[in-house]
Write a protein that holds these residues in place. Structure first.
Motif, short mmCIF file in Angstrom:
data_model
loop_
_atom_site.label_atom_id
_atom_site.label_comp_id
_atom_site.label_asym_id
_atom_site.label_seq_id
_atom_site.Cartn_x
_atom_site.Cartn_y
_atom_site.Cartn_z
N THR A 1 0.86 -1.19 0.00
CA THR A 1 0.00 0.00 0.00
C THR A 1 0.89 1.23 0.00
O THR A 1 1.88 1.29 0.73
CB THR A 1 -0.92 0.02 1.23
OG1 THR A 1 -1.91 -1.01 1.08
CG2 THR A 1 -1.63 1.35 1.38
N VAL A 2 0.53 2.21 -0.81
CA VAL A 2 1.29 3.46 -0.91
C VAL A 2 0.42 4.60 -0.41
O VAL A 2 -0.74 4.75 -0.82
CB VAL A 2 1.74 3.73 -2.36
CG1 VAL A 2 2.43 5.10 -2.46
CG2 VAL A 2 2.67 2.63 -2.86
N LEU A 3 0.98 5.41 0.49
CA LEU A 3 0.33 6.64 0.95
C LEU A 3 1.03 7.83 0.31
O LEU A 3 2.26 7.81 0.14
CB LEU A 3 0.41 6.77 2.47
CG LEU A 3 -0.24 5.69 3.34
CD1 LEU A 3 -0.17 6.10 4.81
CD2 LEU A 3 -1.66 5.41 2.92
N LYS A 4 0.26 8.83 0.00
CA LYS A 4 0.82 10.09 -0.51
C LYS A 4 -0.07 11.23 -0.03
O LYS A 4 -1.29 11.20 -0.21
CB LYS A 4 0.90 10.11 -2.04
CG LYS A 4 1.51 11.41 -2.60
CD LYS A 4 1.72 11.32 -4.09
CE LYS A 4 2.19 12.67 -4.66
NZ LYS A 4 3.43 13.15 -3.99
N ASP A 5 0.56 12.22 0.61
CA ASP A 5 -0.16 13.40 1.11
C ASP A 5 -1.35 13.01 1.97
O ASP A 5 -2.43 13.61 1.89
CB ASP A 5 -0.62 14.28 -0.06
CG ASP A 5 0.54 14.79 -0.90
OD1 ASP A 5 1.63 15.00 -0.33
OD2 ASP A 5 0.37 14.96 -2.12
N GLY A 6 -1.17 11.98 2.81
CA GLY A 6 -2.21 11.60 3.74
C GLY A 6 -3.36 10.81 3.16
O GLY A 6 -4.39 10.63 3.81
N ARG A 7 -3.20 10.31 1.93
CA ARG A 7 -4.26 9.52 1.29
C ARG A 7 -3.70 8.20 0.79
O ARG A 7 -2.51 8.10 0.47
CB ARG A 7 -4.86 10.28 0.10
CG ARG A 7 -5.53 11.60 0.47
CD ARG A 7 -6.13 12.26 -0.77
NE ARG A 7 -6.83 13.49 -0.43
CZ ARG A 7 -6.25 14.69 -0.40
NH1 ARG A 7 -4.96 14.80 -0.68
NH2 ARG A 7 -6.95 15.76 -0.09
N THR A 8 -4.56 7.21 0.70
CA THR A 8 -4.19 5.94 0.09
C THR A 8 -4.27 6.09 -1.42
O THR A 8 -5.34 6.41 -1.96
CB THR A 8 -5.13 4.80 0.53
OG1 THR A 8 -5.20 4.77 1.95
CG2 THR A 8 -4.64 3.46 0.02
N VAL A 9 -3.15 5.91 -2.12
CA VAL A 9 -3.15 6.07 -3.57
C VAL A 9 -3.03 4.75 -4.31
O VAL A 9 -3.28 4.68 -5.52
CB VAL A 9 -2.04 7.04 -4.04
CG1 VAL A 9 -2.29 8.44 -3.51
CG2 VAL A 9 -0.66 6.54 -3.63
N MET A 10 -2.68 3.68 -3.58
CA MET A 10 -2.52 2.40 -4.25
C MET A 10 -2.45 1.27 -3.23
O MET A 10 -1.77 1.38 -2.21
CB MET A 10 -1.25 2.42 -5.10
CG MET A 10 -0.90 1.12 -5.79
SD MET A 10 0.66 1.28 -6.68
CE MET A 10 1.47 -0.21 -6.16
N THR A 11 -3.17 0.19 -3.50
CA THR A 11 -2.98 -1.08 -2.81
C THR A 11 -3.03 -2.16 -3.87
O THR A 11 -3.96 -2.20 -4.68
CB THR A 11 -4.07 -1.34 -1.75
OG1 THR A 11 -3.96 -0.37 -0.71
CG2 THR A 11 -3.91 -2.72 -1.15
#
Length: 505
Positions: free
Chosen positions: A214-224
Motif C-alpha cells: 500500500t502506498v500513501l501520498k499526502d495523507g491519502r491511500t493512492v494504491m494497494t
C-alpha cells in the motif's frame, strides 16, 4: 479479499493536527500471516497511521478492527495487550537490562509474587531458538549488535503473542548480510500466522518479502496491490507522482582531475595497509560487510580515531589529521552515518545547524569593518538545496530525514571543503530525497570536489559511484568500476580465500 479474512482493518482513518491534514480517509488492511508493505515519502502519513494503530494517537474519524472486532486504543499499553507490537526504527531496548529482561519487559513471569528469573531465561531462550538465534538470555542488550537487537525486538513481540507486528525501517542500520537474515526471519514469523506491516524505503526489500503493498501520498491511500502488480517503477511513480528515470544522475563524461585525497599505508587497530586515492570530480564508493573496516576508514580520515599513514595528501599538501578540527582545516567535510547523534543539534533551528561550521571556524576577533556572517547567505544555500521547512527558525528535529541531510550539506557548503566524506548518505530517507541527495553529490563532483561515499546500500554504491572500493577484514580487497553488479561486489567482499583484485594505482 473478504473483510472477514482480514486480521487488521483500518477504515477511513482521519487525523488532523493544527494546520495539517495528516490522514484523509485512509484505509488499510492485512490478512492473517501476510507481509504487507507500507510505503510513501516522508510526510505521506505512514508514521501517523502507525501511531494510531499503536495507541499513541486517537483518530479523529474512522474504524479499526482486529479479526473483525472493532477496537479503540487510548494508550500504547492497550494496543500491546490487544496483540499489536511495533518495532520502531530507533530500537527501544533497555541497554543495561539483559536480553530476557527486555523480552519480557512488563510481562515478567512470577512465582509466588516474585520474579521467576529461571523461567524467564528459559522462555527467552525458547523464543530466540524459535527465531533460529543462539543469543544468550543473560547478555546485556548494550553488548549486542544492531542485528541481534532486532532479533530481541521480534522475540519481545512473540512474548506477548503479537498478532500484528509493525516493523519500521528494520534494516536501516544493517549491512546486506544481516538485512538478508532479517528478511528470512520476517518470512518465518509470517509463516507462523503473524501479520506483518513492513515499512521501508528500500524497493529491493519490498520486492523480496511483501505479499501486498500500500502506498500513501499526502495523507491519502493512492494504491494497494499484490506485489506481482507492483513493480518498482509503479511504486516510485505512486510515491512521488512522477517517474524517476534519473534516479541516479548520469556519470560525467569528462575524465577526473588530479588526486585530491591520496592515502598510502594507512593503518590502526582496525585497518591494515590501506592505500587509495580520490580524484577531483569523481565519486568513489566504499562497500563492505559489517566489520569490514569501511566505517573505521571514515572515522580515521576525519580524525575520530588514530590513523598512522606512510603518506597522506589533501589537494597535493601533506596532511595527517589527528583530530576532527585538523581534518576540517585540511579540507575534509564529513556527513556522519548517524545524523541525529553526531550531525545535528536537534533542538536548534535549521539556520543555526546550517552555520555550525561557519561559526566554529570564524576568527575569534573580527574587525569592525569585517563583513558579518549573513543569515541571507545561509538561507540562500538552504533554498538552493531545497530544504523544506515551515521556516528556517524551525527546530531540526521536526524535519524529515532527507531535509536533515540537506541541512548538514548546506553547513559544509559554507566551508567548501575539497573532499566530502558521505557516510550512509541516504539512510532512512525516502526515494525522492535519495534522488535529490544523489544529484547534490553529482553536482559537487562536477564542481571539482572529490567525494568518498561509504554505504551499506549496494544499489546506491553501484548506481552513484564512478569507482568502487571493497573493504574486507580491514584491508582494501579490490576495486571495480561504477555500474558493476552486486554479485561482483559481493564476490570480493566475502572471498576470504581469494587473491585480492588489482587495485588502481
Amino acid at each position: 479479499m473478504e473483510p472477514a479474512a482480514l486480521a487488521l482493518e483500518m477504515l477511513d482513518i482521519t487525523k488532523t493536527f493544527p494546520g495539517v491534514q495528516a490522514l484523509d480517509a485512509v484505509s488499510f488492511g492485512c490478512a492473517r500471516g501476510e507481509v504487507h508493505a507500507l510505503c510513501g515519502e516522508n510526510g505521506a502519513g505512514k508514521s501517523t497511521l502507525i501511531k494510531i494503530l499503536g495507541g499513541v494517537y486517537r483518530p479523529d474519524g474512522g474504524t479499526i478492527r482486529l479479526d473483525g472486532r472493532e477496537v479503540a486504543f487510548s494508550h500504547p499499553i492497550a494496543a500491546r495487550r490487544a496483540g499489536v507490537s511495533i518495532i520502531h526504527q530507533e530500537l527501544s531496548l533497555l541497554p543495561y537490562r539483559t536480553v530476557a529482561e527486555n523480552v519480557f519487559l512488563g510481562v515478567e513471569p512470577t512465582r509466588f509474587g516474585i520474579l521467576d528469573r529461571r523461567t524467564m531465561n528459559d522462555q527467552a531462550t525458547g523464543l530466540l531458538r524459535r527465531l533460529g538465534s543462539s543469543i544468550a538470555p543473560d547478555a546485556l542488550a548494550a553488548d549486542l549488535s544492531i542485528a541481534h537487537q532486532q532479533i530481541v525486538e521480534i522475540a519481545k513481540a512473540l512474548a506477548i503473542d503479537a498478532r500484528i507486528l509493525v516493523m519500521d525501517e528494520p534494516t536501516a542500520a544493517l549491512d546486506r548480510v544481516d538485512a538478508g537474515r532479517l528478511l528470512d526471519l520476517v518470512r518465518k514469523v509470517s509463516a507462523e500466522g503473524v501479520t506483518i506491516v513492513y515499512i521501508s524505503h528500500r524497493m529491493v526489500e519490498i520486492q523480496a518479502v511483501a505479499d501486498r503493498v500500500t502506498v500513501l501520498k499526502d495523507g491519502r491511500t493512492v494504491m494497494t496491490a499484490p506485489l506481482a502488480e507492483a513493480p518498482t517503477g509503479r511504486l516510485v511513480r505512486a510515491m512521488v507522482g512522477r517517474d524517476l528515470a534519473d534516479f541516479y544522475p548520469p556519470r560525467s563524461s569528462l575524465p577526473p582531475g588530479p588526486p585530491t585525497l591520496n592515502v598510502r599505508g594507512g593503518a590502526n587497530g582496525q585497518l591494515h595497509g590501506v592505500s587509495f586515492e580520490v580524484r577531483a570530480g569523481e565519486i568513489v564508493g566504499v562497500a563492505g560487510l559489517e566489520g569490514s573496516g569501511k566505517d573505521a576508514l571514515a572515522r580515521a580520515l576525519i580524525g575520530d580515531e588514530p590513523f598512522e599513514v606512510e603518506a597522506m595528501e589533501i589537494g597535493g599538501r601533506a596532511a595527517k589529521p589527528g583530530h576532527p578540527r585538523a581534518a576540517i582545516q585540511a579540507g575534509i567535510g564529513r556527513l556522519s552515518d548517524d545524523r541525529k547523534r553526531e550531525g545535528l543539534l536537534m533542538q536548534q533551528s535549521v539556520r543555526d545547524n546550517a552555520t555550525l561550521i561557519e561559526r566554529a571556524f570564524a576568527p575569534a576577533f573580527r574587525s569592525p569593518s569585517a563583513e558579518p556572517m549573513s543569515p541571507q547567505s545561509t538561507d540562500k544555500r538552504l533554498i538552493q538545496l531545497d530544504v523544506r521547512a515551515a521556516s528556517f527558525d524551525q527546530e531540526a528535529q521536526f524535519l524529515s530525514g532527507g531535509n536533515q541531510q540537506k541541512v548538514i550539506i548546506a553547513r559544509w557548503l559554507a566551508r567548501d571543503p575539497e573532499i566530502f566524506i558521505f557516510c550512509e548518505p541516504t539512510r532512512g530517507v525516502d526515494v525522492a530525497a535519495k534522488a535529490a541527495i544523489y544529484k547534490i553529490m553529482r553536482d559537487l563532483a562536477r564542481r571539482g570536489r572529490a567525494i568518498l561515499m561509504i554505504s551499506s546500500d549496494l544499489p546506491e554504491i553501484i548506481g552513484v559511484s564512478d569507482r568502487i572500493l571493497i573493504m574486507r577484514e580491514g584491508t582494501l580487497a579490490g576495486e571495480l568500476p561504477g555500474g558493476s553488479t552486486e554479485e561482483e561486489v559481493m564476490a570480493i567482499a566475502v572471498a576470504h580465500d581469494r587473491e585480492p583484485h588489482a587495485m588502481a594505482s
